[in-house]
Scaffold this motif. Structure first.
Motif, PDB file in Angstrom:
ATOM      1  N   GLY A 149       0.810  -1.210   0.000  1.00 52.96           N
ATOM      2  CA  GLY A 149       0.000   0.000   0.000  1.00 52.96           C
ATOM      3  C   GLY A 149       0.843   1.259   0.000  1.00 52.96           C
ATOM      4  O   GLY A 149       2.080   1.199   0.063  1.00 52.96           O
ATOM      5  N   PRO A 150       0.195   2.421  -0.065  1.00 53.77           N
ATOM      6  CA  PRO A 150       0.913   3.699  -0.007  1.00 53.77           C
ATOM      7  C   PRO A 150       1.692   3.838   1.301  1.00 53.77           C
ATOM      8  O   PRO A 150       1.335   3.248   2.317  1.00 53.77           O
ATOM      9  CB  PRO A 150      -0.204   4.738  -0.083  1.00 53.77           C
ATOM     10  CG  PRO A 150      -1.365   4.020  -0.680  1.00 53.77           C
ATOM     11  CD  PRO A 150      -1.238   2.604  -0.241  1.00 53.77           C
ATOM     12  N   ALA A 151       2.735   4.645   1.257  1.00 55.32           N
ATOM     13  CA  ALA A 151       3.606   4.817   2.424  1.00 55.32           C
ATOM     14  C   ALA A 151       2.963   5.640   3.537  1.00 55.32           C
ATOM     15  O   ALA A 151       3.379   5.566   4.681  1.00 55.32           O
ATOM     16  CB  ALA A 151       4.912   5.472   1.987  1.00 55.32           C
ATOM     17  N   PHE A 181      -2.976   6.354  -6.321  1.00 52.37           N
ATOM     18  CA  PHE A 181      -1.861   7.295  -6.460  1.00 52.37           C
ATOM     19  C   PHE A 181      -1.402   7.681  -5.061  1.00 52.37           C
ATOM     20  O   PHE A 181      -2.213   8.068  -4.221  1.00 52.37           O
ATOM     21  CB  PHE A 181      -2.304   8.555  -7.199  1.00 52.37           C
ATOM     22  CG  PHE A 181      -2.783   8.274  -8.606  1.00 52.37           C
ATOM     23  CD1 PHE A 181      -1.886   8.216  -9.653  1.00 52.37           C
ATOM     24  CD2 PHE A 181      -4.136   8.076  -8.856  1.00 52.37           C
ATOM     25  CE1 PHE A 181      -2.313   7.948 -10.938  1.00 52.37           C
ATOM     26  CE2 PHE A 181      -4.578   7.823 -10.135  1.00 52.37           C
ATOM     27  CZ  PHE A 181      -3.670   7.760 -11.191  1.00 52.37           C
ATOM     28  N   GLY A 182      -0.130   7.569  -4.812  1.00 50.71           N
ATOM     29  CA  GLY A 182       0.421   7.952  -3.520  1.00 50.71           C
ATOM     30  C   GLY A 182       1.907   7.660  -3.449  1.00 50.71           C
ATOM     31  O   GLY A 182       2.508   7.178  -4.407  1.00 50.71           O
ATOM     32  N   VAL A 194      -7.665   7.231  -4.582  1.00 50.00           N
ATOM     33  CA  VAL A 194      -8.127   6.020  -5.258  1.00 50.00           C
ATOM     34  C   VAL A 194      -9.117   6.425  -6.343  1.00 50.00           C
ATOM     35  O   VAL A 194     -10.021   7.226  -6.093  1.00 50.00           O
ATOM     36  CB  VAL A 194      -8.819   5.052  -4.272  1.00 50.00           C
ATOM     37  CG1 VAL A 194      -9.338   3.826  -4.991  1.00 50.00           C
ATOM     38  CG2 VAL A 194      -7.866   4.664  -3.149  1.00 50.00           C
ATOM     39  N   VAL A 195      -8.944   5.877  -7.541  1.00 48.74           N
ATOM     40  CA  VAL A 195      -9.849   6.129  -8.660  1.00 48.74           C
ATOM     41  C   VAL A 195     -10.264   4.774  -9.224  1.00 48.74           C
ATOM     42  O   VAL A 195      -9.425   3.910  -9.447  1.00 48.74           O
ATOM     43  CB  VAL A 195      -9.152   6.947  -9.773  1.00 48.74           C
ATOM     44  CG1 VAL A 195     -10.089   7.160 -10.945  1.00 48.74           C
ATOM     45  CG2 VAL A 195      -8.643   8.262  -9.233  1.00 48.74           C
ATOM     46  N   CYS A 196     -11.572   4.578  -9.430  1.00 54.79           N
ATOM     47  CA  CYS A 196     -12.074   3.348 -10.042  1.00 54.79           C
ATOM     48  C   CYS A 196     -13.016   3.701 -11.184  1.00 54.79           C
ATOM     49  O   CYS A 196     -13.783   4.657 -11.095  1.00 54.79           O
ATOM     50  CB  CYS A 196     -12.804   2.480  -9.031  1.00 54.79           C
ATOM     51  SG  CYS A 196     -11.725   1.780  -7.773  1.00 54.79           S
TER      52      CYS A 196
END
Length: 93
Positions: free
Chosen positions: A35-37, A91-92, A43-45
């Motif tokens: 996962g992101p740090a 994204f992250g 989040v995009v779906c």
């Protein structure tokens, strides 16, 4: 990731995702390998069929590398419905 949500969900391409959970009609869990740090992520779906009226995501805070995304898909009357293809991006850092 990109997955087919009809019947038993299966990845078309998993990227950083380890598995998909089928939590009922129109309800999927996506489990990411890493996962992101931190909590600064998005989040995009997207659903690959115009007849589905809504897509909601809820996600857990990154903890120890584990990161889960819940995806819900509905028909034009907002009833839960399995869909063809769903794509999710995170994204992250």
């Amino acid at each position: 990731c990109r997955f087919d949500g009809g019947g038993t969900p299966s990845f078309s391409d998993s990227f950083n995702c380890s598995s998909i959970g089928d939590w009922g009609t129109g309800n999927y869990g996506i489990y990411m390998t890493t996962g992101p740090a931190n909590a600064n992520y998005a989040v995009v779906c997207l659903v690959n069929d115009a007849k589905y009226g809504s897509l909601n995501t809820s996600n857990t805070a990154p903890q120890g590398g584990r990161f889960d995304i819940e995806v819900r898909t509905v028909d034009s009357n907002f009833g839960a419905e399995d869909v063809g293809y769903v794509s999710c991006l995170v994204f992250g850092d």
